[in-house]
Design a protein around this motif. Structure first.
Motif, PDB file in Angstrom:
ATOM      1  N   VAL A   1      24.293  42.942  39.361  1.00 39.76           N
ATOM      2  CA  VAL A   1      23.546  42.378  40.478  1.00 39.76           C
ATOM      3  C   VAL A   1      23.752  40.871  40.569  1.00 39.76           C
ATOM      4  N   ALA A   2      23.860  40.206  39.423  1.00 41.00           N
ATOM      5  CA  ALA A   2      23.969  38.752  39.403  1.00 41.00           C
ATOM      6  C   ALA A   2      25.182  38.239  40.181  1.00 41.00           C
ATOM      7  N   GLY A   3      26.291  38.969  40.141  1.00 40.12           N
ATOM      8  CA  GLY A   3      27.491  38.494  40.811  1.00 40.12           C
ATOM      9  C   GLY A   3      27.857  39.240  42.078  1.00 40.12           C
ATOM     10  N   ALA A   4      26.953  40.130  42.523  1.00 40.81           N
ATOM     11  CA  ALA A   4      27.292  41.024  43.638  1.00 40.81           C
ATOM     12  C   ALA A   4      27.498  40.283  44.951  1.00 40.81           C
ATOM     13  N   ARG A   5      26.566  39.432  45.326  1.00 37.08           N
ATOM     14  CA  ARG A   5      26.656  38.777  46.637  1.00 37.08           C
ATOM     15  C   ARG A   5      27.870  37.864  46.720  1.00 37.08           C
ATOM     16  N   GLU A   6      28.124  37.089  45.672  1.00 38.99           N
ATOM     17  CA  GLU A   6      29.263  36.165  45.685  1.00 38.99           C
ATOM     18  C   GLU A   6      30.583  36.916  45.801  1.00 38.99           C
ATOM     19  N   ALA A   7      30.639  38.137  45.266  1.00 34.91           N
ATOM     20  CA  ALA A   7      31.881  38.900  45.272  1.00 34.91           C
ATOM     21  C   ALA A   7      32.363  39.222  46.679  1.00 34.91           C
TER      22      ALA A   7
ATOM     23  N   ARG B   1      36.057  42.623  37.660  1.00 33.34           N
ATOM     24  CA  ARG B   1      37.148  43.422  38.238  1.00 33.34           C
ATOM     25  C   ARG B   1      36.690  44.842  38.523  1.00 33.34           C
ATOM     26  N   PHE B   2      35.880  45.423  37.635  1.00 34.39           N
ATOM     27  CA  PHE B   2      35.391  46.781  37.835  1.00 34.39           C
ATOM     28  C   PHE B   2      34.558  46.874  39.113  1.00 34.39           C
ATOM     29  N   GLY B   3      33.719  45.870  39.356  1.00 33.66           N
ATOM     30  CA  GLY B   3      32.919  45.874  40.572  1.00 33.66           C
ATOM     31  C   GLY B   3      33.783  45.923  41.819  1.00 33.66           C
ATOM     32  N   HIS B   4      34.842  45.125  41.842  1.00 34.77           N
ATOM     33  CA  HIS B   4      35.752  45.133  42.987  1.00 34.77           C
ATOM     34  C   HIS B   4      36.544  46.434  43.054  1.00 34.77           C
ATOM     35  N   ALA B   5      36.865  46.996  41.886  1.00 28.74           N
ATOM     36  CA  ALA B   5      37.606  48.258  41.859  1.00 28.74           C
ATOM     37  C   ALA B   5      36.826  49.378  42.527  1.00 28.74           C
ATOM     38  N   MET B   6      35.505  49.342  42.400  1.00 26.20           N
ATOM     39  CA  MET B   6      34.686  50.369  43.039  1.00 26.20           C
ATOM     40  C   MET B   6      34.755  50.273  44.565  1.00 26.20           C
ATOM     41  N   VAL B   7      35.024  49.069  45.082  1.00 22.79           N
ATOM     42  CA  VAL B   7      35.287  48.938  46.520  1.00 22.79           C
ATOM     43  C   VAL B   7      36.572  49.696  46.860  1.00 22.79           C
TER      44      VAL B   7
ATOM     45  N   LEU C   1      46.021  31.858  44.297  1.00 20.20           N
ATOM     46  CA  LEU C   1      46.087  32.418  42.950  1.00 20.20           C
ATOM     47  C   LEU C   1      46.295  31.328  41.912  1.00 20.20           C
ATOM     48  N   ARG C   2      47.001  30.285  42.293  1.00 18.79           N
ATOM     49  CA  ARG C   2      47.246  29.165  41.387  1.00 18.79           C
ATOM     50  C   ARG C   2      45.958  28.368  41.167  1.00 18.79           C
ATOM     51  N   GLU C   3      45.201  28.166  42.240  1.00 19.63           N
ATOM     52  CA  GLU C   3      44.013  27.331  42.158  1.00 19.63           C
ATOM     53  C   GLU C   3      42.812  28.061  41.559  1.00 19.63           C
ATOM     54  N   ALA C   4      42.671  29.347  41.836  1.00 27.16           N
ATOM     55  CA  ALA C   4      41.492  30.091  41.361  1.00 27.16           C
ATOM     56  C   ALA C   4      41.878  31.523  41.026  1.00 27.16           C
ATOM     57  N   PRO C   5      42.607  31.740  39.936  1.00 21.51           N
ATOM     58  CA  PRO C   5      43.044  33.108  39.600  1.00 21.51           C
ATOM     59  C   PRO C   5      41.888  34.064  39.377  1.00 21.51           C
ATOM     60  N   GLU C   6      40.726  33.548  38.961  1.00 17.96           N
ATOM     61  CA  GLU C   6      39.574  34.411  38.704  1.00 17.96           C
ATOM     62  C   GLU C   6      38.973  34.976  39.984  1.00 17.96           C
ATOM     63  N   LYS C   7      39.366  34.439  41.141  1.00 15.67           N
ATOM     64  CA  LYS C   7      38.841  34.923  42.420  1.00 15.67           C
ATOM     65  C   LYS C   7      39.839  35.814  43.159  1.00 15.67           C
ATOM     66  N   LYS C   8      40.822  36.309  42.456  1.00 12.34           N
ATOM     67  CA  LYS C   8      41.864  37.126  43.093  1.00 12.34           C
ATOM     68  C   LYS C   8      41.277  38.314  43.855  1.00 12.34           C
ATOM     69  N   TYR C   9      40.250  38.948  43.307  1.00 16.47           N
ATOM     70  CA  TYR C   9      39.741  40.186  43.906  1.00 16.47           C
ATOM     71  C   TYR C   9      38.577  39.962  44.867  1.00 16.47           C
ATOM     72  N   ASN C  10      38.087  38.731  44.949  1.00 10.03           N
ATOM     73  CA  ASN C  10      36.961  38.458  45.846  1.00 10.03           C
ATOM     74  C   ASN C  10      37.341  38.742  47.296  1.00 10.03           C
ATOM     75  N   ASP C  11      36.433  39.385  48.019  1.00 13.96           N
ATOM     76  CA  ASP C  11      36.610  39.644  49.449  1.00 13.96           C
ATOM     77  C   ASP C  11      37.922  40.375  49.731  1.00 13.96           C
ATOM     78  N   THR C  12      38.199  41.419  48.928  1.00 15.02           N
ATOM     79  CA  THR C  12      39.402  42.238  49.124  1.00 15.02           C
ATOM     80  C   THR C  12      38.996  43.689  49.303  1.00 15.02           C
ATOM     81  N   ASN C  13      39.988  44.556  49.549  1.00  9.80           N
ATOM     82  CA  ASN C  13      39.696  45.990  49.684  1.00  9.80           C
ATOM     83  C   ASN C  13      39.597  46.686  48.332  1.00  9.80           C
TER      84      ASN C  13
END
Length: 531
Positions: free
Chosen positions: A367-373, A303-309, A196-208
């Motif tokens: 779509v642009a950020g879907a795969r990386e998420a 964040r919304f995209g991850h929230a839908m997961v 979280l310290r190094e990449a706060p913008e990736k907090k929700y990547n690869d989560t439930n």
């Protein structure tokens, strides 16, 4: 008859506990160990910890159909019982002021306190140390204000966390020392404090997606839900911009309408009519999805995209796999997930059924950020081409697909609309193919309320005729009705009752032939065929 009703509710609770205990006892005998129902005080981190086989089984059994149905009855009966006996003033004020609790949960997630406490362990941390770590993480954010301008003090923090502990989120193990419990651990993103310290913008990547959903619900959703009165009764509006008239939904693509004002015969400006509370709260002419795509909302869109997961939690685990006969589709079949975001449901189908090719359709920025998420977890699906994305506005004519190995696909085998129709009015929905959505039941007994469900989507019995519970299980299913109002607040749309869904599909030339759902649940998968 009130005392008899109270005792009947008490009996419902006792009988449901017996049902749960029976399931756990039977599995205990089969496993040769004693299984206890998971404790409120014990965290259960889905991402960040190893669990014993007994802990995993105890957690897994919560999704057992008999346990899930009994749980619904307990929640419904406890709520009805407490509402009956509670002093009206206390109940009224708690309900009216509950936004304070919602805001505190949002703060818990936004400040990364769950992750901080997870690393601290069961003994917890003092609020002074919690605050130090919260501020330290903030300094790495590009948008953070200087620490010396933050008004939060240890005293403030202790009062926020104590409210949460009083409402059974967190535990106060000593004065001003807090630790996670089961409900708070549910919000855990699984990221380490270092990550979280190094990449706060990736907090929700690869989560439930649960932490992301808390962020959405506590931010934009909570804000627009507070403007319901100002939307419904324009004379209650104060301080809102009235320089445009907004009398109809924005175009399907969400583009701006021309700003205008309305005047009466004497030239006085008339208060504008906003389509939904969302437009009042954020003073915008854009629909939600176009608003998310504004440059200043880049973080919110991700964040919304991850929230839908996270919305998978509305169902039992992987319920989409049981919601349709995927195994009966021939090899090379194509599933198109319409408005599927980053592919929260499509990825489950693609991973479980290698014989199906899955294509997710959504707006360009999604779509642009879907795969990386997704991170590396499902890389094999994307690299093999078994799951892909394409940009598509589902209000336009559907263009054929060109898929490697399959050639041109003029029509897929299945269109999936999951959590899509509730975003749109009936008029907009009539322009789409229906496959699935949420179904609500009335809060009163109607002619079909207690009939036996036959798979025709006509009836959904939750309780028996002699039950003291509401036919729709009341608070046990209230999330569906809260979501219903939230759809109105965002889009002037709605969740639908069985009758409304049936009428909608029939009006567009489709007939519902099957609904698959977990007993007692509102969410279901509805299959329709052309009439």
């Amino acid at each position: 008859m009130t005392f008899s009703t109270l005792r009947a509710l008490h009996a419902v609770i006792g009988a449901a506990i017996d049902d749960i205990e029976l399931v756990y006892r039977e599995r205990s005998d089969a496993q040769g160990s004693t299984l206890e129902y998971p404790s409120l005080d014990e965290p259960y981190y889905h991402h960040a910890a190893q669990h014993t086989p007994e802990e995993e089984l105890a957690e897994e059994l919560k999704a057992d159909p008999a346990v899930a149905a009994a749980t619904k009855r307990i929640v419904a009966a406890c709520s009805q019982l407490s509402t009956t006996v509670n002093k009206p003033w206390f109940g009224l004020m708690e309900d009216m002021l509950w936004a304070q609790f919602s805001s505190a949960i949002r703060f818990l997630e936004a400040a990364n306190i769950v992750e901080i406490l997870r690393e601290a362990g069961p003994n917890g941390l003092h609020v002074q140390e919690i605050l130090r770590l919260v501020l330290e993480l903030r300094t790495n954010s590009k948008t953070a204000t200087p620490t010396d301008t933050v008004p939060l003090t240890p005293a403030h923090l202790s009062h926020i966390l104590r409210l949460l502990a009083t409402g059974h989120y967190l535990r106060e193990v000593k004065p001003d020392v807090f630790t996670n419990n089961r409900p708070s651990s549910y919000i855990d993103s699984g990221k380490t404090v270092s990550q979280l310290r190094e990449a706060p913008e990736k907090k929700y990547n690869d989560t439930n997606g649960i932490a992301a959903y808390v962020g959405v619900a506590g931010d934009e959703s909570l804000k627009f839900m507070t403007t319901l009165v100002e939307w419904a009764l324009p004379e209650k509006r104060r301080g809102t911009d009235t320089n445009f008239d907004y009398r109809a939904p924005p175009p399907a693509g969400g583009h701006d309408r021309s700003a205008s004002t309305d005047s009466d015969s004497e030239g006085a400006v008339v208060t504008p009519r906003y389509v939904a509370p969302f437009h009042v709260a954020f003073n915008t002419q854009l629909n939600l999805f176009a608003w998310y795509e504004l440059p200043e909302n880049e973080g919110r869109l991700a964040r919304f995209g991850h929230a839908m997961v996270g919305t998978r939690q509305c169902e039992s685990k992987d319920e989409i796999l049981r919601g349709f006969s995927w195994e009966d589709l021939p090899r090379g079949s194509v599933l198109v997930d319409v408005g599927g975001g980053i592919g929260a449901q499509a990825v489950v189908v693609a991973n479980a059924h290698p014989h199906i090719r899955v294509v997710v359709e959504d707006r360009a920025q999604v779509v642009a950020g879907a795969r990386e998420a997704w991170g590396p977890q499902y890389a094999h699906l994307f690299e093999s081409g078994r799951m892909s994305w394409r940009v598509y506005d589902f209000f336009e004519a559907w263009p054929p697909l060109l898929l490697p190995g399959l050639g041109t696909v003029d029509a897929p085998d299945v269109f999936l609309l999951r959590g899509v129709l509730h975003d749109w009015t009936d008029e907009n929905c009539k322009r789409q193919l229906l496959i699935g959505d949420m179904l609500l039941q009335h809060a009163c007994a109607d002619a079909a309320a207690y009939d036996t469900a036959d798979g025709s989507a006509a009836t959904f019995p939750f309780v028996t005729r002699d039950s003291p519970l509401l036919p729709n299980l009341g608070v046990a299913n209230i999330l569906g009705y809260i979501t219903d109002l939230m759809m109105m607040d965002m889009f002037d749309a709605k969740e639908r009752t069985v009758a409304e869904m049936t009428a909608l599909t029939q009006s567009t030339g489709w007939k519902i032939i099957e609904v698959r759902r977990t007993p007692g649940a509102i969410w279901g998968y509805t299959t329709a065929v052309p009439v």
